[in-house]
Design a protein around this motif. Sequence first.
Motif, PDB file in Angstrom:
ATOM      1  N   HIS A  11       2.305   3.312  -5.901  1.00  6.97           N
ATOM      2  CA  HIS A  11       3.343   2.898  -4.975  1.00  6.97           C
ATOM      3  C   HIS A  11       2.727   2.293  -3.721  1.00  6.97           C
ATOM      4  N   PHE A  12       3.473   1.403  -3.113  1.00  5.25           N
ATOM      5  CA  PHE A  12       3.129   0.917  -1.780  1.00  5.25           C
ATOM      6  C   PHE A  12       3.768   1.890  -0.786  1.00  5.25           C
ATOM      7  N   LEU A  13       2.931   2.650  -0.100  1.00  9.22           N
ATOM      8  CA  LEU A  13       3.416   3.704   0.787  1.00  9.22           C
ATOM      9  C   LEU A  13       3.652   3.133   2.186  1.00  9.22           C
ATOM     10  N   PHE A  14       4.862   2.642   2.406  1.00  5.20           N
ATOM     11  CA  PHE A  14       5.238   2.142   3.732  1.00  5.20           C
ATOM     12  C   PHE A  14       5.879   3.298   4.514  1.00  5.20           C
ATOM     13  N   CYS A  15       5.088   4.323   4.716  1.00  5.03           N
ATOM     14  CA  CYS A  15       5.536   5.510   5.429  1.00  5.03           C
ATOM     15  C   CYS A  15       4.382   5.975   6.322  1.00  5.03           C
ATOM     16  N   PRO A  16       4.652   6.852   7.290  1.00  4.30           N
ATOM     17  CA  PRO A  16       3.605   7.243   8.246  1.00  4.30           C
ATOM     18  C   PRO A  16       2.623   8.269   7.710  1.00  4.30           C
ATOM     19  N   GLY A  17       2.615   8.526   6.436  1.00  6.52           N
ATOM     20  CA  GLY A  17       1.667   9.433   5.823  1.00  6.52           C
ATOM     21  C   GLY A  17       2.370  10.290   4.784  1.00  6.52           C
ATOM     22  N   ARG A 271      -9.756  -2.313  14.300  1.00  2.95           N
ATOM     23  CA  ARG A 271      -8.812  -1.566  13.462  1.00  2.95           C
ATOM     24  C   ARG A 271      -7.462  -1.454  14.158  1.00  2.95           C
ATOM     25  N   ARG A 272      -7.484  -1.144  15.451  1.00  2.00           N
ATOM     26  CA  ARG A 272      -6.219  -1.058  16.189  1.00  2.00           C
ATOM     27  C   ARG A 272      -5.502  -2.403  16.192  1.00  2.00           C
ATOM     28  N   LYS A 273      -6.272  -3.476  16.354  1.00  3.35           N
ATOM     29  CA  LYS A 273      -5.661  -4.813  16.360  1.00  3.35           C
ATOM     30  C   LYS A 273      -5.074  -5.139  14.991  1.00  3.35           C
ATOM     31  N   HIS A 274      -5.763  -4.759  13.917  1.00  4.40           N
ATOM     32  CA  HIS A 274      -5.232  -5.010  12.575  1.00  4.40           C
ATOM     33  C   HIS A 274      -3.893  -4.312  12.393  1.00  4.40           C
ATOM     34  N   ILE A 275      -3.825  -3.044  12.800  1.00  2.00           N
ATOM     35  CA  ILE A 275      -2.575  -2.292  12.668  1.00  2.00           C
ATOM     36  C   ILE A 275      -1.481  -2.955  13.492  1.00  2.00           C
ATOM     37  N   ASP A 276      -1.828  -3.357  14.714  1.00  5.33           N
ATOM     38  CA  ASP A 276      -0.835  -4.003  15.570  1.00  5.33           C
ATOM     39  C   ASP A 276      -0.392  -5.344  14.988  1.00  5.33           C
ATOM     40  N   ASP A 277      -1.323  -6.089  14.400  1.00  4.69           N
ATOM     41  CA  ASP A 277      -0.963  -7.367  13.764  1.00  4.69           C
ATOM     42  C   ASP A 277       0.033  -7.143  12.630  1.00  4.69           C
ATOM     43  N   MET A 278      -0.213  -6.114  11.817  1.00  6.93           N
ATOM     44  CA  MET A 278       0.703  -5.805  10.722  1.00  6.93           C
ATOM     45  C   MET A 278       2.085  -5.423  11.276  1.00  6.93           C
ATOM     46  N   THR A 279       2.062  -4.708  12.402  1.00  9.95           N
ATOM     47  CA  THR A 279       3.318  -4.317  13.043  1.00  9.95           C
ATOM     48  C   THR A 279       4.123  -5.538  13.465  1.00  9.95           C
ATOM     49  N   GLY A 344       6.375   2.374   7.707  1.00 10.10           N
ATOM     50  CA  GLY A 344       5.035   2.495   8.267  1.00 10.10           C
ATOM     51  C   GLY A 344       4.162   1.323   7.869  1.00 10.10           C
ATOM     52  N   ASN A 345       3.097   1.118   8.626  1.00 10.30           N
ATOM     53  CA  ASN A 345       2.178   0.025   8.287  1.00 10.30           C
ATOM     54  C   ASN A 345       0.730   0.439   8.567  1.00 10.30           C
ATOM     55  N   ILE A 346       0.379   1.648   8.104  1.00 10.11           N
ATOM     56  CA  ILE A 346      -1.000   2.135   8.240  1.00 10.11           C
ATOM     57  C   ILE A 346      -1.571   2.387   6.852  1.00 10.11           C
ATOM     58  N   GLY A 347      -2.852   2.718   6.810  1.00  9.16           N
ATOM     59  CA  GLY A 347      -3.536   2.860   5.536  1.00  9.16           C
ATOM     60  C   GLY A 347      -3.994   1.499   5.041  1.00  9.16           C
ATOM     61  N   ALA A 348      -4.241   1.414   3.745  1.00 15.19           N
ATOM     62  CA  ALA A 348      -4.746   0.173   3.151  1.00 15.19           C
ATOM     63  C   ALA A 348      -3.585  -0.796   2.945  1.00 15.19           C
ATOM     64  N   LYS A 351      -1.673  -8.117   5.168  1.00 13.46           N
ATOM     65  CA  LYS A 351      -0.594  -9.069   5.409  1.00 13.46           C
ATOM     66  C   LYS A 351       0.200  -9.360   4.138  1.00 13.46           C
ATOM     67  N   ASP A 352      -0.491  -9.524   3.023  1.00  8.24           N
ATOM     68  CA  ASP A 352       0.206  -9.793   1.758  1.00  8.24           C
ATOM     69  C   ASP A 352       1.146  -8.650   1.398  1.00  8.24           C
ATOM     70  N   ASN A 353       0.686  -7.407   1.637  1.00  9.00           N
ATOM     71  CA  ASN A 353       1.529  -6.245   1.337  1.00  9.00           C
ATOM     72  C   ASN A 353       2.785  -6.237   2.194  1.00  9.00           C
ATOM     73  N   VAL A 354       2.625  -6.538   3.487  1.00  4.56           N
ATOM     74  CA  VAL A 354       3.771  -6.549   4.394  1.00  4.56           C
ATOM     75  C   VAL A 354       4.763  -7.635   3.988  1.00  4.56           C
ATOM     76  N   GLU A 355       4.252  -8.805   3.662  1.00  3.69           N
ATOM     77  CA  GLU A 355       5.143  -9.887   3.249  1.00  3.69           C
ATOM     78  C   GLU A 355       5.813  -9.571   1.919  1.00  3.69           C
ATOM     79  N   PHE A 356       5.101  -8.885   1.010  1.00  2.00           N
ATOM     80  CA  PHE A 356       5.687  -8.414  -0.247  1.00  2.00           C
ATOM     81  C   PHE A 356       6.842  -7.459   0.042  1.00  2.00           C
TER      82      PHE A 356
END
Length: 394
Positions: A11-17, A271-279, A344-348, A351-356
Amino acid sequence: MNYQKMKVKKHFLFCPGPVNIAANVKDAVQNEIGHRESEFSQLLGNINSKLLELYEIRDTKEYHPVVITGSGTAVNEAVLSSLPGDLHILVLSNGEFGERLYDISKIHNKNTKILKFDWAENLDLERIEKYIKRNRVDVVAMVHHETSTGMLNPLEKVGLITKKYNKMFFVDSISSAGAEKIDLEKANVAFCTGTAGKAIGSLPGVAFVIGKKEEFEKLKDVPAKTAYLNLYNFYRYSTQFSQTPNTPAVQLYFAFNQALTNVLNEGIAKRRKHIDDMTQILRTGLKKLGLSFLIDEEHMSSVLTTVKLPNSVEFEKLKQHLRERNIIVYNGKGPFLNKVFQVGNIGAINKDNVEFFLRNLEEVLQQIQKDKDDKLAIPIRNINLQDPVLFGTL
């Protein structure tokens, strides 16, 4: 159900953990070693050093981490149950996890009070300071990221108040560690808790406390209120033997160590910037779908987004349709149950996952609306042309 044949889809876990984890973190679980061997002591020492680096602690001689097998709630209870029982503890709460801190502290500390704000309400700094001035308070406890709403509470501003009045400050950074800037020294934090299975990107089951050494030492002669979660005992074993007092989840420690290595190799700021970019990609896409958020973006964490459910959408329907596409999101909690959903948008997650996710969410919302429209439509074959309710008097 035949559990021996049961297979769980990825599953794609779009949750905070829990979160999706990197392949090398999964591989690290295959390592095996006895926990009383020197290799484990070295592993624990590596984790401790990396945790101090993750929190960007400048004076590393003043702080020490202890790692505990358990969830985030376990390390919160380790701190609150290890404090002297006669201390006056003030818990600041504006959501489920602030309330949980209060419930835990009440069990172990008779002088526990709560300064309660509405869920999703900003902490009122003036009200907090006024309470501390007018009442006996020895310890202030607060959740940094209140996951139940997505609110990021003002860590440094509250910390400055505790410093001004010389109060111990305990912070739950369970779901902000690895995603948000946390300056323990500037915020006057005595103890801070975190967990492996959220923004750090490892498996759940390992958590930690980072504290000032002088505060750990003050716990030495405090009568133990718990056996397993006695914080000073963990500190003693960690500092004297680079060990844990009980059998740890060794394989999870290997995974945790690898996840920390991944963060540090990438660079903490990156890493923080990557998470923020996904956000930002996520929230921009959600707004394009006409969705709105529970709280203002300026008060949100970068970890997750709490989205208001459209009036025409039931959460269970949304969840069901998304699960069919291997996507997991969470329901709201407390007063927001079935009124919002959380992404959520943390973990592995890339951008492709978010757009999916956004593409599938759009299709699911359209399908739910279509199903509702079809259900409301009156089949032609069932229409009575003489019905005065439908057509008036002919």
